[in-house]
Design a protein around this motif. Sequence first.
Motif, PDB file in Angstrom:
ATOM      1  N   PRO A   1      -1.847  -8.844 -60.804  1.00  0.00           N
ATOM      2  CA  PRO A   1      -1.333  -9.739 -59.766  1.00  0.00           C
ATOM      3  C   PRO A   1      -2.362 -10.104 -58.698  1.00  0.00           C
ATOM      4  CG  PRO A   1       0.278  -8.050 -60.247  1.00  0.00           C
ATOM      5  CD  PRO A   1      -0.982  -7.662 -60.968  1.00  0.00           C
ATOM      6  N   LEU A   2      -2.094 -11.196 -58.017  1.00  0.00           N
ATOM      7  CA  LEU A   2      -2.931 -11.647 -56.909  1.00  0.00           C
ATOM      8  C   LEU A   2      -2.497 -11.010 -55.593  1.00  0.00           C
ATOM      9  CD1 LEU A   2      -2.992 -15.487 -57.677  1.00  0.00           C
ATOM     10  CD2 LEU A   2      -4.570 -13.709 -58.493  1.00  0.00           C
ATOM     11  N   ALA A   3      -1.357 -10.321 -55.597  1.00  0.00           N
ATOM     12  CA  ALA A   3      -0.822  -9.770 -54.352  1.00  0.00           C
ATOM     13  C   ALA A   3      -0.144  -8.434 -54.617  1.00  0.00           C
ATOM     14  CB  ALA A   3       0.185 -10.745 -53.736  1.00  0.00           C
TER      15      ALA A   3
ATOM     16  N   TYR B   1       2.153 -12.018 -59.722  1.00  0.00           N
ATOM     17  CA  TYR B   1       1.291 -12.431 -60.830  1.00  0.00           C
ATOM     18  C   TYR B   1       0.867 -13.896 -60.660  1.00  0.00           C
ATOM     19  CZ  TYR B   1       2.014  -8.094 -63.340  1.00  0.00           C
ATOM     20  OH  TYR B   1       1.996  -6.764 -63.689  1.00  0.00           O
ATOM     21  N   PRO B   2      -0.254 -14.290 -61.244  1.00  0.00           N
ATOM     22  CA  PRO B   2      -0.806 -15.636 -61.014  1.00  0.00           C
ATOM     23  C   PRO B   2      -0.101 -16.712 -61.832  1.00  0.00           C
ATOM     24  CG  PRO B   2      -2.280 -14.398 -62.447  1.00  0.00           C
ATOM     25  CD  PRO B   2      -1.201 -13.432 -62.010  1.00  0.00           C
TER      26      PRO B   2
ATOM     27  N   HIS C   1      -1.974 -10.551 -50.018  1.00  0.00           N
ATOM     28  CA  HIS C   1      -2.807 -11.130 -51.071  1.00  0.00           C
ATOM     29  C   HIS C   1      -4.132 -10.379 -51.168  1.00  0.00           C
ATOM     30  CE1 HIS C   1      -0.187 -14.809 -51.161  1.00  0.00           C
ATOM     31  NE2 HIS C   1      -0.472 -14.658 -52.448  1.00  0.00           N
ATOM     32  N   ARG C   2      -4.622 -10.229 -52.386  1.00  0.00           N
ATOM     33  CA  ARG C   2      -5.866  -9.505 -52.651  1.00  0.00           C
ATOM     34  C   ARG C   2      -7.058 -10.435 -52.451  1.00  0.00           C
ATOM     35  NH1 ARG C   2      -3.857  -6.636 -58.355  1.00  0.00           N
ATOM     36  NH2 ARG C   2      -2.171  -5.371 -57.431  1.00  0.00           N
TER      37      ARG C   2
ATOM     38  N   TYR D   1       6.560 -17.695 -51.115  1.00  0.00           N
ATOM     39  CA  TYR D   1       5.612 -17.486 -52.214  1.00  0.00           C
ATOM     40  C   TYR D   1       6.314 -17.158 -53.540  1.00  0.00           C
ATOM     41  CZ  TYR D   1       1.955 -17.215 -48.632  1.00  0.00           C
ATOM     42  OH  TYR D   1       1.099 -17.502 -47.609  1.00  0.00           O
ATOM     43  N   GLY D   2       7.556 -16.728 -53.476  1.00  0.00           N
ATOM     44  CA  GLY D   2       8.280 -16.395 -54.695  1.00  0.00           C
ATOM     45  C   GLY D   2       7.989 -15.009 -55.228  1.00  0.00           C
ATOM     46  N   PHE D   3       7.623 -14.071 -54.344  1.00  0.00           N
ATOM     47  CA  PHE D   3       7.240 -12.726 -54.804  1.00  0.00           C
ATOM     48  C   PHE D   3       8.344 -12.018 -55.585  1.00  0.00           C
ATOM     49  CE2 PHE D   3       4.166 -12.702 -51.038  1.00  0.00           C
ATOM     50  CZ  PHE D   3       3.084 -13.013 -51.845  1.00  0.00           C
TER      51      PHE D   3
END
Length: 288
Positions: free
Chosen positions: A103-105, A246-247, A264-265, A238-240
Amino acid sequence: MTWRGRVGYHPAAMPPTDLSHLSVADLRLRYVDEGRPLPADLEAALAAEPRAGARAVLASVKRRRRSNRAEGQRLRNLLRYETRLWARGVTLVAGVDEAGMAPLAGPVVAAACILPRDYRPRGVDDSKQLDAGERERLAADIKKNAVAWAVGQAEVGEIDRLNIYWAGILSLRRAVLGLDPRPEHLLIDARRIRDLDIPQDGIVHGDALSLTIAAASILAKTTRDAWMARMDEEHPGYGFARHKGYPTPDHVAALRERGACPIHRRSFGPVRDVLGLEAVQVEMFRED
């Protein structure tokens, strides 16, 4: 006349010739819906029943038996690594796995669990092969029955500082160190935890080959998914809760539209692109 609710009634004691007193609905309730064992004399009587519905009940019972045998064999295969260790006298075998590397976050979350030798959770599998409802059901069952279980995670800041590979190892280590009692042997999905004085086996695709690793993967996945659902409330838009960081195309689109949020990473490419930062060259898989 019906036998439903009759006090003291025991189907096993009823002569097969009395099957006519039971409606097809009663038979289905007892031996299909409730899954009661079907006595041999009743099974023989059902096979000779003129009522198609009664014979269909017998067919359903036989299908369940075949399914149970197949599931039993599958679970025995999933215990091949554990069984070898148990045969050597190693009792406290822990499965270890992580969720959230790509994931990006959000954090990377790991879980470790020690299961009883006689524990056979029906349907347990690699968490990626299960739907959310089945994962939640199994996670509750695993927590209830495990000898011990623990969860550890590496936070976003640690991911950005260490890189995702070593952050994943850190989360695995934290999960193992959280176990009480201390495990005697570790089964880990395709990894080894450095500087940990517990014997361990890294098994490629271990979450599909070991029951304890599969159980750990379910605990890690459900824990992380719940965390991301909470983050959806703290960082809406963001729809987490849907994509869990995930991207996905909609996540990347939201990231470009709204910018990065605190979870976010910053070391991941799509996030760095949005922030206007240069790409980071990271040697992720070096162990020296």
